[in-house]
Design a protein around this motif. Structure first.
Motif, PDB file in Angstrom:
ATOM      1  N   ALA A 283       0.849  -1.195   0.000  1.00 22.86           N
ATOM      2  CA  ALA A 283       0.000   0.000   0.000  1.00 22.86           C
ATOM      3  C   ALA A 283       0.879   1.238   0.000  1.00 22.86           C
ATOM      4  CB  ALA A 283      -0.922   0.013   1.212  1.00 22.86           C
ATOM      5  N   SER A 293      -7.221   8.081   0.824  1.00 21.57           N
ATOM      6  CA  SER A 293      -6.170   7.358   1.533  1.00 21.57           C
ATOM      7  C   SER A 293      -6.716   6.456   2.635  1.00 21.57           C
ATOM      8  CB  SER A 293      -5.166   8.354   2.140  1.00 21.57           C
ATOM      9  OG  SER A 293      -4.504   9.089   1.136  1.00 21.57           O
ATOM     10  N   THR A 296      -6.111   2.626   1.833  1.00 20.72           N
ATOM     11  CA  THR A 296      -4.706   2.237   1.925  1.00 20.72           C
ATOM     12  C   THR A 296      -4.206   2.330   3.364  1.00 20.72           C
ATOM     13  OG1 THR A 296      -4.168   4.510   1.234  1.00 20.72           O
ATOM     14  CG2 THR A 296      -4.092   2.816  -0.443  1.00 20.72           C
TER      15      THR A 296
END
Length: 399
Positions: A283, A293, A296
């Motif tokens: 990631a 985000s 991830t």
């Protein structure tokens, strides 16, 4: 490129040798096992599990005895009435030949799980596709590869990182595999094409390239790699096809890199498929203030390996690379993020990354006072995050 009407033919690039069993029926005058599997796969309403069950009950060698059988014969095998009726109507010699002709006319090649050319990593997964349709260089599917996936609506940062990492990985000797979708997938393919070849796994049949605007990109990939799909040409397109496509992306590769993903991104399905196949998940860290985000960040908390540069991936698989990679640009993700921003600068930067805007438009959208906005924009320019483009509008330096 030529295809035998009564079989499937794959030319190995450079050799020009056709696979012997793909020129038509076998020496006994029967259809080959590969062709029989193709016929089952092409039958509408006959899914992966039904084919698996038939192979277990009958076996591929004996399956040719079931061509052109009546509904009653399939009933006697203990199948559900709806499945028996479909097989009686579609598992027939004339339909098999017709489907082979249609595939040939579309200039589509295919391989089956029974072929030596079938990618060995994909064959080790829980539900490998019985048939793979493709355009391009089949040999690339057996080379050392990495999947790169992410959101269809990335930030400018995400697109930049995806393109950079894909280019670096290709330079290092990897094949980048992605899904031809908008956003991170497209950026990954384009980055890889700068240095070499790439693989696109479609979630649609070849008769329905999706998204339509990626038709040119698909043609470029076919000429510099391969485009593949598990779906027969007349398969109706629907959203449910795409999640199943993700298991192929993960299954072809040693590991999957998730560049940007929100909490519900389809990229997380690919990472789950990678874990199920005992493959690695990587990631890319992103700004903690960005919704893109969140996915991830969750993967990193769950143990995914962080990626700041292609070296973080290359060092994991040095023994798999069949060539000594030439020196490659090893720019880091951190170098893209550059100097940290204040909260006010970060908010303004995200506004500009979403859409370029003039000073007056930013004044209205942000609600920031005139003097403060001027100061923030100047600071962002000094930190090389934005630039003033033609027409007196501000945009990200990567737009």
């Amino acid at each position: 490129m030529t295809l035998a009407i009564c079989g499937h033919l794959k030319q190995n690039k450079g050799s020009g040798d056709a696979l012997p069993h793909k020129e038509g029926k076998n020496k006994m005058g029967d259809w080959t096992e590969q062709q029989l599997l193709f016929a089952l796969h092409e039958a509408q309403g006959i899914g992966w599990h039904t084919i698996y069950s038939l192979r277990e009950r009958i076996g591929m060698i004996a399956l040719h005895h079931w061509l052109d059988r009546s509904v009653q014969h399939w009933f006697d095998l203990g199948l559900k009435p709806s499945i028996a009726e479909r097989l009686a109507a579609q598992f027939r010699s004339e339909r098999l030949e017709q489907r082979l002709i249609v595939t040939e006319q579309q200039e589509i090649e295919w391989i089956s799980i029974l072929d030596d050319e079938y990618p060995f990593l994909l064959k080790e997964t829980a539900q490998p596709p019985w048939i793979i349709y493709g355009k391009g260089d089949w040999d690339i599917l057996s080379e050392t590869s990495i999947a790169m996936v992410g959101t269809r609506n990335p930030t400018v940062y995400g697109k930049k990182v995806a393109g950079m990492l894909a280019e670096q990985l290709t330079q290092a000797g990897f094949i980048v595999v992605s899904g031809l979708a908008k956003g991170i997938d497209a950026a990954s393919h384009e980055g890889a094409l700068k240095q070499g070849r790439t693989v696109a796994v479609m979630g649609t049949p070849f008769t329905h390239i999706y998204p339509p605007e990626h038709r040119v990109l698909a043609e470029k990939i076919a000429a510099n790699g391969i485009v593949i799909s598990e779906y027969p040409l007349d398969t109706p397109s629907h959203p449910g096809l795409f999640p199943r496509r993700n298991r192929i992306i993960a299954g072809l590769t040693l590991g999957t890199v998730v560049v940007e993903a929100d909490d519900r991104s389809g990229a997380l399905i690919t990472s789950d498929s990678a874990l199920e196949a005992s493959r690695d998940v990587f990631a890319v860290p992103g700004p903690i203030t960005s919704p893109k985000s969140k996915g991830t960040f969750r993967l990193l908390k769950q143990g995914a390996k962080p990626v700041a540069t292609a070296s973080d991936i290359v060092e994991e698989y040095s023994g798999w690379l069949t060539m000594v990679p030439s020196p490659y640009n090893n720019e880091t993700v951190d170098s893209i993020l550059e100097e940290p921003l204040t909260d006010e600068e970060q908010r303004m930067y995200e506004l500009i990354s979403e859409q370029e805007a003039s000073f007056d438009e930013l004044l209205l959208r942000s609600g920031v006072p005139f003097a403060e906005l001027h100061h923030i924009l100047l600071s962002l320019q000094l930190k090389k995050r934005i630039r003033e483009a033609q027409g007196a509008v501000y945009c990200s330096v990567w737009m």
